[in-house]
Design a protein around this motif. Sequence first.
Motif, PDB file in Angstrom:
ATOM      1  N   MET A 228       0.809  -1.214   0.000  1.00  0.00           N
ATOM      2  CA  MET A 228       0.000   0.000   0.000  1.00  0.00           C
ATOM      3  C   MET A 228       0.849   1.274   0.000  1.00  0.00           C
ATOM      4  O   MET A 228       0.352   2.359  -0.299  1.00  0.00           O
ATOM      5  N   SER A 229       2.142   1.165   0.303  1.00  0.00           N
ATOM      6  CA  SER A 229       2.990   2.354   0.413  1.00  0.00           C
ATOM      7  C   SER A 229       3.161   3.092  -0.911  1.00  0.00           C
ATOM      8  O   SER A 229       3.535   4.256  -0.931  1.00  0.00           O
ATOM      9  N   ASN A 230       2.900   2.426  -2.048  1.00  0.00           N
ATOM     10  CA  ASN A 230       3.038   3.106  -3.344  1.00  0.00           C
ATOM     11  C   ASN A 230       1.676   3.317  -4.016  1.00  0.00           C
ATOM     12  O   ASN A 230       1.603   3.439  -5.234  1.00  0.00           O
ATOM     13  N   ASN A 231       0.626   3.358  -3.222  1.00  0.00           N
ATOM     14  CA  ASN A 231      -0.722   3.495  -3.773  1.00  0.00           C
ATOM     15  C   ASN A 231      -1.317   4.883  -3.584  1.00  0.00           C
ATOM     16  O   ASN A 231      -2.474   5.105  -3.931  1.00  0.00           O
ATOM     17  N   SER A 232      -0.556   5.829  -3.031  1.00  0.00           N
ATOM     18  CA  SER A 232      -1.083   7.165  -2.770  1.00  0.00           C
ATOM     19  C   SER A 232      -0.253   8.207  -3.512  1.00  0.00           C
ATOM     20  O   SER A 232       0.943   8.017  -3.746  1.00  0.00           O
ATOM     21  N   ILE A 233      -0.907   9.305  -3.845  1.00  0.00           N
ATOM     22  CA  ILE A 233      -0.191  10.396  -4.501  1.00  0.00           C
ATOM     23  C   ILE A 233      -0.863  11.712  -4.149  1.00  0.00           C
ATOM     24  O   ILE A 233      -2.077  11.781  -3.952  1.00  0.00           O
ATOM     25  N   ASN A 234      -0.043  12.749  -4.014  1.00  0.00           N
ATOM     26  CA  ASN A 234      -0.525  14.109  -3.777  1.00  0.00           C
ATOM     27  C   ASN A 234       0.050  15.024  -4.839  1.00  0.00           C
ATOM     28  O   ASN A 234       1.261  15.013  -5.081  1.00  0.00           O
ATOM     29  N   THR A 235      -0.806  15.793  -5.504  1.00  0.00           N
ATOM     30  CA  THR A 235      -0.374  16.699  -6.560  1.00  0.00           C
ATOM     31  C   THR A 235      -0.776  18.120  -6.201  1.00  0.00           C
ATOM     32  O   THR A 235      -1.939  18.376  -5.898  1.00  0.00           O
ATOM     33  N   ASN A 236       0.180  19.035  -6.226  1.00  0.00           N
ATOM     34  CA  ASN A 236      -0.089  20.446  -5.967  1.00  0.00           C
ATOM     35  C   ASN A 236       0.116  21.236  -7.247  1.00  0.00           C
ATOM     36  O   ASN A 236       1.099  21.016  -7.972  1.00  0.00           O
ATOM     37  N   PHE A 237      -0.788  22.149  -7.534  1.00  0.00           N
ATOM     38  CA  PHE A 237      -0.645  22.956  -8.741  1.00  0.00           C
ATOM     39  C   PHE A 237      -1.272  24.330  -8.554  1.00  0.00           C
ATOM     40  O   PHE A 237      -2.115  24.547  -7.690  1.00  0.00           O
ATOM     41  N   THR A 238      -0.825  25.266  -9.383  1.00  0.00           N
ATOM     42  CA  THR A 238      -1.317  26.644  -9.366  1.00  0.00           C
ATOM     43  C   THR A 238      -1.912  26.966 -10.729  1.00  0.00           C
ATOM     44  O   THR A 238      -1.317  26.655 -11.769  1.00  0.00           O
ATOM     45  N   ILE A 239      -3.089  27.585 -10.739  1.00  0.00           N
ATOM     46  CA  ILE A 239      -3.755  27.974 -11.976  1.00  0.00           C
ATOM     47  C   ILE A 239      -3.274  29.372 -12.370  1.00  0.00           C
ATOM     48  O   ILE A 239      -3.293  30.304 -11.557  1.00  0.00           O
ATOM     49  N   VAL A 240      -2.825  29.519 -13.604  1.00  0.00           N
ATOM     50  CA  VAL A 240      -2.214  30.771 -14.057  1.00  0.00           C
ATOM     51  C   VAL A 240      -2.941  31.311 -15.279  1.00  0.00           C
ATOM     52  O   VAL A 240      -3.802  30.663 -15.865  1.00  0.00           O
ATOM     53  N   GLU A 241      -2.558  32.535 -15.673  1.00  0.00           N
ATOM     54  CA  GLU A 241      -3.088  33.139 -16.891  1.00  0.00           C
ATOM     55  C   GLU A 241      -2.512  32.442 -18.124  1.00  0.00           C
ATOM     56  O   GLU A 241      -1.398  31.908 -18.087  1.00  0.00           O
ATOM     57  N   MET A 242      -3.249  32.508 -19.219  1.00  0.00           N
ATOM     58  CA  MET A 242      -2.725  31.980 -20.476  1.00  0.00           C
ATOM     59  C   MET A 242      -1.475  32.744 -20.899  1.00  0.00           C
ATOM     60  O   MET A 242      -0.464  32.158 -21.284  1.00  0.00           O
ATOM     61  N   ILE A 243      -1.521  34.062 -20.793  1.00  0.00           N
ATOM     62  CA  ILE A 243      -0.388  34.919 -21.156  1.00  0.00           C
ATOM     63  C   ILE A 243       0.042  35.672 -19.900  1.00  0.00           C
ATOM     64  O   ILE A 243      -0.469  36.769 -19.612  1.00  0.00           O
ATOM     65  N   PRO A 244       0.952  35.123 -19.090  1.00  0.00           N
ATOM     66  CA  PRO A 244       1.366  35.812 -17.867  1.00  0.00           C
ATOM     67  C   PRO A 244       2.122  37.094 -18.179  1.00  0.00           C
ATOM     68  O   PRO A 244       2.876  37.168 -19.162  1.00  0.00           O
ATOM     69  N   ASN A 245       1.910  38.102 -17.338  1.00  0.00           N
ATOM     70  CA  ASN A 245       2.566  39.387 -17.553  1.00  0.00           C
ATOM     71  C   ASN A 245       4.009  39.350 -17.063  1.00  0.00           C
ATOM     72  O   ASN A 245       4.372  38.545 -16.200  1.00  0.00           O
ATOM     73  N   TRP A 246       4.835  40.193 -17.633  1.00  0.00           N
ATOM     74  CA  TRP A 246       6.191  40.426 -17.144  1.00  0.00           C
ATOM     75  C   TRP A 246       6.631  41.835 -17.494  1.00  0.00           C
ATOM     76  O   TRP A 246       6.124  42.438 -18.445  1.00  0.00           O
ATOM     77  N   THR A 247       7.560  42.341 -16.720  1.00  0.00           N
ATOM     78  CA  THR A 247       8.271  43.577 -17.045  1.00  0.00           C
ATOM     79  C   THR A 247       9.746  43.246 -17.026  1.00  0.00           C
ATOM     80  O   THR A 247      10.280  42.784 -16.012  1.00  0.00           O
ATOM     81  N   MET A 248      10.414  43.450 -18.167  1.00  0.00           N
ATOM     82  CA  MET A 248      11.838  43.147 -18.268  1.00  0.00           C
ATOM     83  C   MET A 248      12.570  44.325 -18.902  1.00  0.00           C
ATOM     84  O   MET A 248      11.955  45.191 -19.534  1.00  0.00           O
ATOM     85  N   THR A 249      13.880  44.343 -18.729  1.00  0.00           N
ATOM     86  CA  THR A 249      14.728  45.394 -19.284  1.00  0.00           C
ATOM     87  C   THR A 249      15.507  44.825 -20.452  1.00  0.00           C
ATOM     88  O   THR A 249      16.186  43.803 -20.319  1.00  0.00           O
ATOM     89  N   ASP A 250      15.386  45.495 -21.618  1.00  0.00           N
ATOM     90  CA  ASP A 250      16.066  44.965 -22.800  1.00  0.00           C
ATOM     91  C   ASP A 250      17.557  45.265 -22.737  1.00  0.00           C
ATOM     92  O   ASP A 250      18.067  45.857 -21.780  1.00  0.00           O
ATOM     93  N   SER A 251      18.281  44.838 -23.778  1.00  0.00           N
ATOM     94  CA  SER A 251      19.739  44.912 -23.762  1.00  0.00           C
ATOM     95  C   SER A 251      20.271  46.329 -23.811  1.00  0.00           C
ATOM     96  O   SER A 251      21.464  46.554 -23.601  1.00  0.00           O
ATOM     97  N   TYR A 252      19.387  47.324 -24.101  1.00  0.00           N
ATOM     98  CA  TYR A 252      19.799  48.727 -24.093  1.00  0.00           C
ATOM     99  C   TYR A 252      19.253  49.476 -22.881  1.00  0.00           C
ATOM    100  O   TYR A 252      19.301  50.700 -22.831  1.00  0.00           O
ATOM    101  N   GLY A 253      18.699  48.741 -21.911  1.00  0.00           N
ATOM    102  CA  GLY A 253      18.278  49.372 -20.678  1.00  0.00           C
ATOM    103  C   GLY A 253      16.864  49.887 -20.659  1.00  0.00           C
ATOM    104  O   GLY A 253      16.480  50.642 -19.752  1.00  0.00           O
ATOM    105  N   ASN A 254      16.024  49.503 -21.616  1.00  0.00           N
ATOM    106  CA  ASN A 254      14.651  49.983 -21.690  1.00  0.00           C
ATOM    107  C   ASN A 254      13.690  48.991 -21.039  1.00  0.00           C
ATOM    108  O   ASN A 254      13.747  47.797 -21.315  1.00  0.00           O
ATOM    109  N   SER A 255      12.804  49.493 -20.207  1.00  0.00           N
ATOM    110  CA  SER A 255      11.826  48.660 -19.520  1.00  0.00           C
ATOM    111  C   SER A 255      10.608  48.450 -20.406  1.00  0.00           C
ATOM    112  O   SER A 255      10.040  49.404 -20.939  1.00  0.00           O
ATOM    113  N   ILE A 256      10.202  47.191 -20.543  1.00  0.00           N
ATOM    114  CA  ILE A 256       9.078  46.811 -21.400  1.00  0.00           C
ATOM    115  C   ILE A 256       8.150  45.899 -20.610  1.00  0.00           C
ATOM    116  O   ILE A 256       8.604  44.974 -19.937  1.00  0.00           O
ATOM    117  N   THR A 257       6.854  46.151 -20.689  1.00  0.00           N
ATOM    118  CA  THR A 257       5.839  45.350 -20.012  1.00  0.00           C
ATOM    119  C   THR A 257       4.956  44.681 -21.056  1.00  0.00           C
ATOM    120  O   THR A 257       4.354  45.369 -21.894  1.00  0.00           O
TER     121      THR A 257
END
Length: 540
Positions: free
Chosen positions: A287-316
């Motif tokens: 029975m020790s290998n008969n159980s399982i626990n799964t954790n998950f997080t529901i996210v957006e299809m297109i997650p947002n980010w803000t990053m800085t490009d190679s010339y130092g410009n911030s883009i969202t």
Amino acid sequence: MKKILLITIVGLFSFNNTLAQIFSEDFNAGIPITFTLTDVDGLTPNNTNFSVGSFSGGNLTAEDCAISVSWFNPVGQADDWMSTPAITLPNTTSPISLQFDALGYEAAYSDGVEVYVSTTGATPSDFTGTALYNSTPTTPGPNPTGGENDVWTTRSVDLTSFVGQTIYIAFRNNSNDMNMLGIDNIIVNELLDDNAELVSANIDAVIAGNRTVDITIKNIGATNITSLNLEWDFNGGVTTPVNVTGINLTTGQTHTETVSLGNLAIGGPYSFNSIVTLVNGNTDPEMSNNSINTNFTIVEMIPNWTMTDSYGNSITLHDELAAGKMIVLDFMASWCGPCATSTPELNTMYVNHTTGAYDNLNVFGITIESTDDASVINNLGWGGTYPKFPFSATNYDQYNHYENTLGLGSGGIPFFVMICPNKTDPGNSTIVQSDVGFSSGLFTSSYETKFAACPSADNTGSTAVNNITQELNIYPNPAKDVLRIEGNYTSAAIYDMFGKLVLSTDAQKTIDISTLSNGVYFVNINNNKVTTVKKITITK
């Protein structure tokens, strides 16, 4: 290069029935000194994390395991062996099985494994028979025929013919110019009746909406399984029983039962629990290998980010989508030859949609190579004038989201994702095309067609990605291959020190100056009312 997963699976895989288990090794403390390691090929791994040698202890996709490399410099074929110590099999009438988990680290260049058994010793010369299991690729990468899955997969080998003997088991990587092979959880078992293992419980997607979970159960026993009883609960809710009938699983076969979770909103982490309670109406002996626990997080299809490009410009990202711009994500790396080949054609599409009065598309080059800093990115010389981002953790998170969470990739680059904007809800924008690899005409045909079919990509204003004001801004200075002009203008002309016109262009955010020689130049920027002259220096 892989993989940060949004789905975390915690399985209870310890085997406590000592009557059934004969041998096991999980490599949590590295490869034991009782194992025999042999490096027949003698080649040098391309990956600097590995030295010359056979299998070594390490970690792949959050699993401690034994690792063998087949990606060499210069290119060659691996011939690495890992052999167990002597294993004495009982003289029993029950079947005996070898089980192990295998992983081909990169799907596009998937290593395979050969498994041999010897009764004489642990060196390669002792394993003279035919491999009892063989997944070695039979064609070159990318995407070869053969090889192991890029997720941990349990394999089984029948050892019943060796009952009553002392044996050695060898794992051989004989792959040619692939990447890395992982081996884990080696177990030799005497098979018991009515013995099942709950292998996994995987959600169909981690995107908001109606979700289901696939519960996979494997027969690891001696008798066929014709019925199962299992239970599951979600996020601490009501326990739901499931009676599975009408199956006939032989040893090693699996059955997947799909259960519905209903409509899930963005958030988490959520918890899913499942347990196999009865097999063929009887209590499972392990029975020790008969159980399982799964954790998950529901996210957006297109997650947002803000990053800085190679010339130092911030883009969202969400700002771009809210402005009504089509987006193409270009996942790449400085060492990727096909990425360099694809850049000019992708850049042509970018320029066509950011010239003059148009500003309805943006392309973002996102490296997944940890050593690609701003200097490396700005000195690629590929002719790409669209924004590119030096490596950060966000780069890899985004790659993993589109490749693994959404299942669009295959472990390779270049990897392109085209997004049609939802201006009022950017996170629910629509992915209209994705591709791994490049062939000529990809962007001029397929991607332009998808652009034309996206009515929400309607930004025709002159507001640029970095909140350009009416004041002109020209950079970098000194420049090398690319010159950027921020602000409202209609055309630009570049003259050398002798007053000769060397380059002219309609308004665009980035200008390719890679063909110009070192020296001082004057850029005449016209907005139909006044011409502004800027002095620049080009230094290669």
